[in-house]
Design an enzyme around this catalytic site. Structure first.
Site, PDB file in Angstrom:
ATOM      1  N   GLY A  76       0.846  -1.178   0.000  1.00  0.00           N
ATOM      2  CA  GLY A  76       0.000   0.000   0.000  1.00  0.00           C
ATOM      3  C   GLY A  76       0.886   1.235   0.000  1.00  0.00           C
ATOM      4  N   ALA A  77       0.660   2.145  -0.933  1.00  0.00           N
ATOM      5  CA  ALA A  77       1.562   3.275  -1.122  1.00  0.00           C
ATOM      6  C   ALA A  77       1.805   4.079   0.160  1.00  0.00           C
ATOM      7  CB  ALA A  77       1.033   4.178  -2.231  1.00  0.00           C
ATOM      8  N   ARG A 118      10.582  -0.826  -4.423  1.00  0.00           N
ATOM      9  CA  ARG A 118       9.425  -0.901  -5.319  1.00  0.00           C
ATOM     10  C   ARG A 118       9.330   0.420  -6.081  1.00  0.00           C
ATOM     11  NH1 ARG A 118       3.969  -3.506  -3.434  1.00  0.00           N
ATOM     12  NH2 ARG A 118       4.014  -3.997  -5.659  1.00  0.00           N
ATOM     13  N   ASP A 265      -1.409   4.402  -6.636  1.00  0.00           N
ATOM     14  CA  ASP A 265      -0.013   4.389  -6.207  1.00  0.00           C
ATOM     15  C   ASP A 265       0.775   5.559  -6.780  1.00  0.00           C
ATOM     16  OD1 ASP A 265       0.812   1.541  -4.808  1.00  0.00           O
ATOM     17  OD2 ASP A 265      -0.970   1.399  -6.042  1.00  0.00           O
ATOM     18  N   ASN A 275      -2.526   2.166 -10.581  1.00  0.00           N
ATOM     19  CA  ASN A 275      -3.035   1.415  -9.435  1.00  0.00           C
ATOM     20  C   ASN A 275      -2.833  -0.071  -9.711  1.00  0.00           C
ATOM     21  OD1 ASN A 275      -4.392   1.495  -6.829  1.00  0.00           O
ATOM     22  ND2 ASN A 275      -6.102   0.495  -7.843  1.00  0.00           N
ATOM     23  N   LYS A 276      -3.222  -0.880  -8.767  1.00  0.00           N
ATOM     24  CA  LYS A 276      -3.030  -2.327  -8.871  1.00  0.00           C
ATOM     25  C   LYS A 276      -3.562  -2.861 -10.194  1.00  0.00           C
ATOM     26  CE  LYS A 276      -1.244  -4.256  -6.541  1.00  0.00           C
ATOM     27  NZ  LYS A 276       0.201  -4.604  -6.643  1.00  0.00           N
TER      28      LYS A 276
END
Length: 377
Positions: A76-77, A118, A265, A275-276
């Protein structure tokens, strides 16, 4: 000072399932990650083993923070950003530097390692830049610098909780009594220090007494929706059903969904949202069926240096995350198969109905309104 992030030791505390609700959401307050001032370590929930068990990891080196981010023990960012900030605190503790300048050099080295964990979430470099900015001030001793770094990391953690609650209040106004919402990935307390972004909005609407139902995308391949979002919704008492990612279009087309919410993100200055993986397909299906799509992010996730989502770096993770699945207790893929595994995709701004921030809900044209709100911030 070594920058080798391998072979780090994680100290674990396993909790019985009966203790989970009491510790995380009940009588004893507990954040997803928090500083242990007695042991001078960072404690966090290991999200890789939820929902079957709750384990706390105790981290005492910046290398172990790197590993926890890379392996998605923390994810999670917003949570990644704060974890990296405490990683700098740990790097300062580890350093044997005898003066402030030498300590700064060690911190820069640690920041390079942490920043490589990441690449997509902008909160990570944002947090490291903020911590190194504090390190750049004038200090009379290394002890003063170490204390200032800890204060700043703790301030960032507290700010995250406050910002999430503010976003939740703004976003909850978009939810009506009786709404059914599709939610992608996990954006709750587990993705932040506490409370959450998109799932925090849903939680706030529920606590306001609105009767809502959530369709939880599994979010393949790591199943953050099925494992983490469903677990959080169970704790909150919010009704939900888990759906496969490729079922979202069916529910949207048959009129069973009122809104789509997910996090982000990184947001480019034109409003494109990374995003995911799967968010883009979900937004396409929602747009085709006139269902609004909202991304919920703190302003720290907005990257005004990037003109569009085409410039956002997309992390590609190990193919084993895709291939190592079972069907009837047997491998589901042929031996020797290969896979591609991008962790994120980019939703073009024209598919986004609004971006919820701690400053309010931003509507198109995003390039104008994002610039304005970032100037105010």
């Amino acid at each position: 000072m070594t920058n080798d992030p391998t072979h780090v030791k994680l100290n674990r505390l396993m909790l019985e399932s009966a203790q989970i609700e009491r510790l995380f959401f009940g009588e004893v307050y507990m954040r997803t990650l928090e500083w242990d001032s007695t042991a001078k370590r960072l404690k966090m929930i290991d999200q890789r083993v939820l929902p079957s068990k709750l384990e706390l990891i105790s981290l005492d080196t910046y290398q172990s923070v790197y590993q926890s981010i890379k392996d998605m023990a923390v994810r999670g960012a917003p949570a990644i950003g704060v974890a990296a900030a405490f990683g700098i605190v740990l790097a300062a503790q580890q350093s044997q530097a005898g003066d402030v300048d030498m300590l700064r050099a060690d911190l820069n080295q640690a920041a390079e390692v942490l920043g490589a964990s990441r690449p997509t979430a902008v909160n990570l470099p944002w947090a490291l830049k903020r911590m190194l900015g504090v390190a750049g001030h004038t200090y009379s001793s290394t002890a003063d610098l170490r204390a200032a770094l800890l204060d700043e990391a703790q301030r960032m953690a507290d700010e995250d909780v406050a910002l999430n609650r503010s976003m939740a209040a703004y976003g909850a106004e978009l939810i009506n009594d009786g709404d059914t919402i599709i939610h992608h990935c996990n954006t709750g307390a587990l993705a932040t220090v506490d409370w959450g972004t998109a799932l925090g909005v849903i939680r706030m609407a529920h606590e306001q007494g609105k009767h809502i139902h959530v369709l939880v995308d599994e979010t393949r391949p790591r199943l953050q929706g099925a494992r983490l979002t469903a677990w959080e919704l169970s704790q909150y008492g919010i009704p939900y059903d888990i759906i496969s990612d490729n079922a979202a279009g069916y529910f949207l087309h048959t009129g069973q969904v009122n809104k789509v919410f997910y996090g982000g993100d990184r947001v480019a200055r034109n409003g494109d949202v990374a995003n995911k993986i799967g968010s883009y397909m979900l937004a396409l299906a929602a747009n085709a069926n006139n269902v609004p799509v909202y991304s919920v992010v703190p302003t720290s996730t907005i990257d005004m240096e990037l003109a569009s989502g085409d410039e956002i770096p997309i992390e590609e993770r190990d193919q084993d995350e895709v291939l190592n699945i079972q069907f009837q207790n047997q491998p589901a893929t042929p031996k020797g198969a290969s896979a591609r595994n991008p962790a994120f995709d980019v939703t073009p701004h024209e598919l986004i109905s609004g971006i919820v921030t701690e400053k309010g809900v931003i509507y198109p044209p995003f390039e104008i309104h994002l610039a304005k709100i970032m100037q105010e911030s």
